[in-house]
Design a protein around this motif. Structure first.
Motif, PDB file in Angstrom:
ATOM      1  N   MET A  11       0.793  -1.326  -0.211  1.00  0.00           N
ATOM      2  CA  MET A  11      -0.112   0.007   0.151  1.00  0.00           C
ATOM      3  C   MET A  11       0.958   1.319   0.008  1.00  0.00           C
ATOM      4  N   LYS A  12       2.091   1.167   0.685  1.00  0.00           N
ATOM      5  CA  LYS A  12       2.843   2.197   0.622  1.00  0.00           C
ATOM      6  C   LYS A  12       3.821   2.533  -0.513  1.00  0.00           C
TER       7      LYS A  12
ATOM      8  N   GLU B 249       1.301   8.944   0.756  1.00  0.00           N
ATOM      9  CA  GLU B 249       1.086   9.054   2.346  1.00  0.00           C
ATOM     10  C   GLU B 249      -0.204   9.998   2.552  1.00  0.00           C
ATOM     11  N   ASP B 250      -0.507  10.780   1.614  1.00  0.00           N
ATOM     12  CA  ASP B 250      -1.901  11.623   1.712  1.00  0.00           C
ATOM     13  C   ASP B 250      -3.050  10.555   1.329  1.00  0.00           C
TER      14      ASP B 250
ATOM     15  N   CYS C  18      -4.774  -3.059  12.021  1.00  0.00           N
ATOM     16  CA  CYS C  18      -3.397  -3.567  11.248  1.00  0.00           C
ATOM     17  C   CYS C  18      -3.427  -4.497   9.988  1.00  0.00           C
ATOM     18  N   LYS C  19      -4.567  -4.243   9.457  1.00  0.00           N
ATOM     19  CA  LYS C  19      -4.942  -4.995   8.065  1.00  0.00           C
ATOM     20  C   LYS C  19      -5.270  -3.856   6.948  1.00  0.00           C
ATOM     21  N   LEU C  20      -5.158  -4.062   5.816  1.00  0.00           N
ATOM     22  CA  LEU C  20      -5.632  -3.343   4.836  1.00  0.00           C
ATOM     23  C   LEU C  20      -4.677  -1.915   4.735  1.00  0.00           C
ATOM     24  N   ILE C  21      -4.700  -1.134   5.589  1.00  0.00           N
ATOM     25  CA  ILE C  21      -4.122   0.179   5.680  1.00  0.00           C
ATOM     26  C   ILE C  21      -3.025   0.029   6.471  1.00  0.00           C
TER      27      ILE C  21
ATOM     28  N   VAL D  49      -5.854  13.299  -3.984  1.00  0.00           N
ATOM     29  CA  VAL D  49      -5.725  11.632  -3.591  1.00  0.00           C
ATOM     30  C   VAL D  49      -6.199  10.731  -5.040  1.00  0.00           C
ATOM     31  N   LYS D  50      -5.337   9.655  -4.920  1.00  0.00           N
ATOM     32  CA  LYS D  50      -5.626   8.776  -6.009  1.00  0.00           C
ATOM     33  C   LYS D  50      -6.564   7.592  -5.483  1.00  0.00           C
TER      34      LYS D  50
END
Lengths: 491, 358
Positions: free
Chosen positions: A437-438, A443-444, A465-468, B154-155
């Motif tokens: 995801m990163k 980060e926005d 602590c999942k998905l994001i 944002v995307k």
């Protein structure tokens, strides 16, 4: 760099508190759902992992409510006591989105499996209903439910919605998202919201693919499609992977949107031919299984065009001689994943989605990765929509080999993103792909997702602590070396 | 410095709009996303309200009055068209009918037609002449670049046909009429352009017909009729015409969403449109109606709003007042989920205040 506190004092205190709380809560949980629907002790191991097998964590307790009212009461009870929880259906998540890594109480919704109504082109069902049961229910109707993930025989509708599951028929009929009309959701504060059913101010979109981080789906109203008059299967065999991949593009460019277009490489074909799923496929570098459907006259013209496109792509066309042979071909495709046992006791499967035009490039890369890591790989995937499913074999009893397989998977996912793809097309992020995801987002972008999650789950109790990826300072329990690698390994 | 001067420092400012149902004090026409962001930042700091639009031709809901009219019509470029992967990425100021024709010339079919901008198309999520089969605009959005109410760009989504990699903000904003954020650009799914698109008045045909219409429109003005649109190959269409005894014309049903002074829409069970709209005739004085069968959407052009609340209490679904001066609730529903989303995405509530109270 995010900080994860491993076995720090906060987590130890939480775990101790949780144990005490569970002892205190257990009688109340039994009061809500009945004694036989509360699981503790060794039996909780059944709920320690979904279909993502590298990581197993026994939950402290599992509850199986039998009604919407019981789910609401349970969530209120857990909320009052600040106990973390997550929701699970049939346990087929391939991304580990229902692995209870944070010591969550697991709420299994498999008993909420009613069909409430069938009216017009809509059906309303409970979240625990297996996908397969909808079309079984509709067997005498001229309508059908389109999303058909490979796990459709067991995977639940709630799980399908939470992962935006796809399947083979996405090119023409879309994913689960395209079949969700309305939802009844239980929000983390215990309130119930019935949403959807209008083109204006319809927030159902936020729950589709949210992996159970925003609330609990109690009921779903789903769109049904008219059954096609005719469905036609063709198989195309190729002497090179590149030709097969190019044929995928050429089929669309000849003016045809197939209902399904599936890709099997030689490793998949060999595995299938050596198991109970044997389909008598030609042993060749690759095959495409193509389904055309619609008004019979249109299907006939599509067939002519597809045959031309395949031949121009150096493919050979095969037409099933009867219904039995056609069904066997599709049965073989459905058996591609379990057939991988021919190579390895376990496998990771990825689902990065890439633009179809990049298929030749990424498939070559996947075979190079297989050689680099010395791990068996087979490709059987939804070529019509660009969803890759490389299966990477490993021995789950060997931690180093498991991490090696994860590393190989990561290289493939990274390359898919570089080619304009996304980390997950239909399995979700869960814990498996959280660090991507990163890579995919700024980060926005992630901060806005966190804001959304926090506006729903104010207390931070629901499937964290999942998905994001966690924000700076957010505390995540790290279970073991594999979990640590999944969260923090280099990208 | 007054707030107008402050806005003038980041973008060109024009006169506002005092006519019509949406009024604003000044008009800004940003030339870049950066300018949009700067305008929104000032609005947040100064507690100013914003109404985003491109053509301002399809306002839906109650009249509103804001400080800044954010005109996005100059953000109108096509960014990418892929005739291999069947998608288009464009900025929101482009007109949808133009986009449709540009794609058609490249052999791509955008199953949407709308007499307005791409931003309006996405934000209203109004059904199209192809929606019986292809769904609503939100079903066509693969990816979007959006800006939140507090100015964060944002995307969301990806240019691939499947996406299960995070919250679907790109789809969430569709139908939100600018309440939660503003689309800046979007990637839409396309299909191979069919050999033939034809339309015909039909009888005794429904969506489950073997001929598979991509849209069925029930229309009632002086009389009732059903108009079907079919896509496919010439031979197939000719055979269908022979079998049904009809003569079709090239093209598709065009919907004019600007028609009507007092307009309500019904949002009902898909496939039950005709039965439900007939109930509406018992309560309302209706000039003209059309329903897009299979979408659950019917649009009613009324002589007056009298009887509306009675209809609301008797119908299985929602009744929304899309246009006209109505003294009651325009929407007929509330959502706790929407309230949470508004707080997350537009924390200072600068976007379209009073359009919808969450």
């Amino acid at each position: 760099m995010f900080i994860y506190f491993k076995l720090n004092s906060i987590i130890i205190i939480y775990k101790l508190r949780l144990k005490i709380m569970i002892v205190m809560l257990i009688d109340r949980l039994k009061e809500v759902v009945g004694e036989e629907w509360v699981i503790t002790g060794e039996d909780t191991e059944l709920y320690s992992y979904p279909a993502f097998i590298p990581l197993k964590v026994n939950p402290p307790i599992v509850v199986l409510p039998g009604s919407e009212e019981e789910v609401i009461e349970l969530v209120n009870l857990l909320n009052e006591n600040n106990v973390k929880y997550l929701v699970r259906g049939s346990g087929t998540s391939l991304s580990g989105s229902t692995t209870p890594t944070q010591g969550e109480v697991v709420i299994s919704l498999t008993r909420l499996n009613k069909i409430y109504s069938f009216e017009g082109y809509e059906i309303t069902v409970g979240p625990g209903l297996a996908n397969f049961m909808i079309n079984k229910f509709l067997s005498t109707s001229n309508l059908f439910y389109a999303p058909d993930p490979s796990s459709y025989v067991v995977s639940s509708i709630g799980g399908n919605i939470s992962h935006d599951s796809g399947g083979m028929h996405t090119p023409k009929y879309g994913t689960t998202f395209d079949s969700v009309v309305k939802l009844k959701v239980l929000l983390p504060d215990g309130s119930v919201d019935e949403i959807g059913g209008s083109n204006f101010f319809d927030p159902t979109s936020i729950f589709v693919g949210a992996e159970g981080t925003l609330g609990i789906i109690l009921r779903a109203t789903l769109r049904l499609f008219p059954r096609p008059e005719k469905s036609k299967t063709l198989m195309a065999s190729f002497n090179s992977i590149e030709d097969a991949a190019r044929a995928v593009i050429n089929v669309f460019r000849c003016g045809v949107t197939p209902a399904a277009m599936e890709f099997l490489d030689k490793n998949s074909i060999i595995a299938i031919e050596n198991t109970q799923y044997k389909a008598n496929y030609p042993i060749t570098e690759a095959i495409l299984l193509i389904e055309l459907d619609g008004y019979s006259e249109n299907v006939e013209e599509e067939e002519v065009r597809v045959i031309k496109a395949i031949r121009e792509s150096k493919g050979e066309i095969h037409v099933p001689k009867d219904e039995e042979e056609k069904n066997r071909w599709w049965w073989g495709r459905k058996g591609a994943f379990p057939s991988f046992a021919y190579y390895s006791p376990a496998y990771l499967t990825l689902d990065a989605n890439v633009p179809r035009s990049t298929l030749p490039t990424i498939l070559k890369f996947i075979y190079d990765i297989s050689k680099k890591y010395g791990l068996p790989v087979a490709n059987s995937f939804h070529a019509g929509d660009g969803t890759l499913h490389p299966l990477i074999g490993f021995n789950p009893k060997n931690v180093d080999e498991t991490i090696n397989a994860i590393r190989a998977a990561e290289e493939i996912t990274k390359f898919a993103i570089k080619l304009g793809g996304v980390p997950s097309g239909e399995h979700g992020i869960g814990i498996e792909k959280i660090k991507f995801m990163k890579l995919y987002y700024s980060e926005d972008d992630l901060e806005i997702m966190r804001r959304i999650r926090n506006s729903f789950d104010v207390k931070g109790l629901l499937n964290r602590c999942k998905l994001i990826p966690p924000s700076k300072g957010e505390i995540c329990n790290v279970v073991n070396k594999i979990h640590s690698y999944l969260l923090e390994g280099d990208i | 410095m007054d707030w107008v001067s402050e806005v003038e420092r980041v973008t060109k400012v024009n006169e506002g709009n005092n006519k019509g149902v949406v009024k604003w004090e000044i008009t800004v026409i940003p030339q870049s996303y950066e300018e949009v962001r700067n305008i929104i930042k000032i609005a947040n700091e100064r507690k100013l309200s914003i109404y985003p639009y491109s053509l301002n031709s399809h306002h839906i809901g109650p009249p509103i009055s804001v400080n800044i009219g954010l005109n996005l019509s100059n953000l109108n470029k096509i960014i990418e068209i892929s005739d291999e992967d069947f998608y288009v990425t464009a900025q929101v100021g482009i007109k949808v009918d133009e986009l449709f024709n540009i794609l058609k010339n490249k052999g791509l079919f955008l199953p949407a037609y709308y007499n307005g901008s791409l931003g309006g198309f996405l934000s209203t999520n109004l059904p199209t002449p192809f929606s019986s089969f292809y769904g609503y605009p939100k079903n066509l959005i693969l990816m979007a670049k959006i800006i939140t109410g507090d100015g964060i760009i944002v995307k969301s989504g990806g240019k691939t046909t499947k996406f299960s990699s995070g919250y679907k903000l790109h789809k969430l904003l569709s139908g939100m009429l600018g309440l939660l954020g503003i689309y800046l650009e979007a990637t839409l799914k396309a299909y191979p352009y069919p050999e033939v698109i034809v339309t015909a008045e039909v009888k005794n045909i429904n969506l489950t017909s073997k001929y598979r219409p991509v849209s069925l429109i029930y229309e009632r003005e002086k009389e009732e009729k059903v108009i079907a649109t079919f896509l496919g190959f010439k031979n197939a269409i000719e055979k269908m015409e022979r079998e049904l005894g009809i003569k079709s014309v090239n093209g598709f049903y065009t919907i004019d969403y600007s028609e009507g002074e007092n307009v309500v829409s019904l949002h009902i069970t898909r496939g039950r449109e005709i039965e439900e709209v007939k109930k509406a005739y018992e309560y309302l004085s209706i000039r003209k109606t059309f329903c897009i069968i299979g979408t659950g959407y019917c649009r009613l052009m009324l002589n007056s709003f009298e009887g509306l609340e009675k209809l609301r209490s008797s119908i299985n679904g929602y009744v929304v007042v899309e246009k006209g001066e109505y003294s009651g609730d325009y929407w007929g529903f509330r959502s706790k989920t929407l309230h949470r989303l508004k707080n997350a995405l537009d924390p200072n509530a600068i976007l379209c205040p009073s359009l919808y109270v969450t």
